[in-house]
Design a protein around this motif. Structure first.
Motif, PDB file in Angstrom:
ATOM      1  N   GLY A  67       1.628  -0.928  -2.150  1.00 13.67           N
ATOM      2  CA  GLY A  67       2.243  -0.066  -1.166  1.00 13.67           C
ATOM      3  C   GLY A  67       1.368   0.314   0.015  1.00 13.67           C
ATOM      4  N   LEU A  68       0.189  -0.272   0.126  1.00 14.05           N
ATOM      5  CA  LEU A  68      -0.673   0.054   1.256  1.00 14.05           C
ATOM      6  C   LEU A  68      -0.219  -0.695   2.500  1.00 14.05           C
ATOM      7  N   SER A  69      -0.335  -0.046   3.628  1.00 16.24           N
ATOM      8  CA  SER A  69       0.069  -0.651   4.893  1.00 16.24           C
ATOM      9  C   SER A  69      -1.030  -1.585   5.398  1.00 16.24           C
ATOM     10  N   LEU A  70      -0.667  -2.420   6.347  1.00 17.10           N
ATOM     11  CA  LEU A  70      -1.668  -3.306   6.944  1.00 17.10           C
ATOM     12  C   LEU A  70      -2.743  -2.506   7.665  1.00 17.10           C
ATOM     13  N   GLN A  71      -2.382  -1.350   8.226  1.00 20.14           N
ATOM     14  CA  GLN A  71      -3.396  -0.495   8.862  1.00 20.14           C
ATOM     15  C   GLN A  71      -4.357   0.055   7.815  1.00 20.14           C
ATOM     16  N   ASP A  72      -3.830   0.475   6.669  1.00 18.91           N
ATOM     17  CA  ASP A  72      -4.698   0.930   5.570  1.00 18.91           C
ATOM     18  C   ASP A  72      -5.639  -0.195   5.158  1.00 18.91           C
ATOM     19  N   ILE A  73      -5.083  -1.376   5.015  1.00 22.51           N
ATOM     20  CA  ILE A  73      -5.874  -2.532   4.581  1.00 22.51           C
ATOM     21  C   ILE A  73      -6.940  -2.867   5.622  1.00 22.51           C
ATOM     22  N   ARG A  74      -6.584  -2.770   6.886  1.00 25.55           N
ATOM     23  CA  ARG A  74      -7.562  -3.022   7.952  1.00 25.55           C
ATOM     24  C   ARG A  74      -8.724  -2.032   7.843  1.00 25.55           C
ATOM     25  N   ASN A  75      -8.405  -0.761   7.589  1.00 28.70           N
ATOM     26  CA  ASN A  75      -9.451   0.251   7.447  1.00 28.70           C
ATOM     27  C   ASN A  75     -10.351  -0.026   6.241  1.00 28.70           C
ATOM     28  N   ILE A  76      -9.747  -0.424   5.149  1.00 28.43           N
ATOM     29  CA  ILE A  76     -10.515  -0.756   3.943  1.00 28.43           C
ATOM     30  C   ILE A  76     -11.452  -1.925   4.218  1.00 28.43           C
TER      31      ILE A  76
END
Length: 140
Positions: A67-76
């Motif tokens: 359920g993580l967004s692509l923006q969340d993934i980019r930050n990670i």
């Protein structure tokens, strides 16, 4: 004398086959900067990737499935690419995702009760004359 191991590069079609993702998705992720540095382009202009891209794609797929967004993934991935394990960031995001799911489940339980109430008192009005001001008497 030092020897260097040649770096094997893959074209995007090979990456797609290995990852199970469409070429279009891989291009999109690359354009968003999610795949890190590519290995450049071939003489014919094809994007080239190292085999390490498969780990990133697997991570992206797993994170999205949670359920993580692509923006969340980019930050990670930015934290990871800076040389730090992003486990703390991931935990915070997953805890927020769990809280959101719990709120959605509570909302769905309320909706379920409302639907069950409507359906338990459902009447068939198909043989009665139609009123111009009422669409369906069961949904008043």
């Amino acid at each position: 004398m030092t020897t260097t191991t040649p770096i094997h590069t893959w074209k995007i079609g090979t990456v797609a086959r290995q990852s199970g993702l469409p070429v279009k998705t891989i291009r999109y992720y690359a354009d968003l900067g999610l795949l890190g540095d590519t290995m450049g382009r071939s003489p014919k202009g094809y994007r080239l990737f190292s085999a390490a891209v498969l780990n990133r794609l697997a991570f992206i797929k797993r994170a999205q499935a949670l359920g993580l967004s692509l923006q969340d993934i980019r930050n990670i991935l930015a934290v990871h690419d800076a040389g730090t394990l992003p486990c703390g960031v991931i935990r915070e995001l997953l805890e927020a995702q769990l809280q959101e799911i719990n709120q959605q489940m509570a909302t769905l339980r309320i909706l379920k009760g409302e639907l069950q109430g409507i359906l338990s008192g459902w009447q068939d009005f198909s043989n009665q004359p139609q009123s111009p001001s009422t669409i369906c008497p069961n949904l008043r």
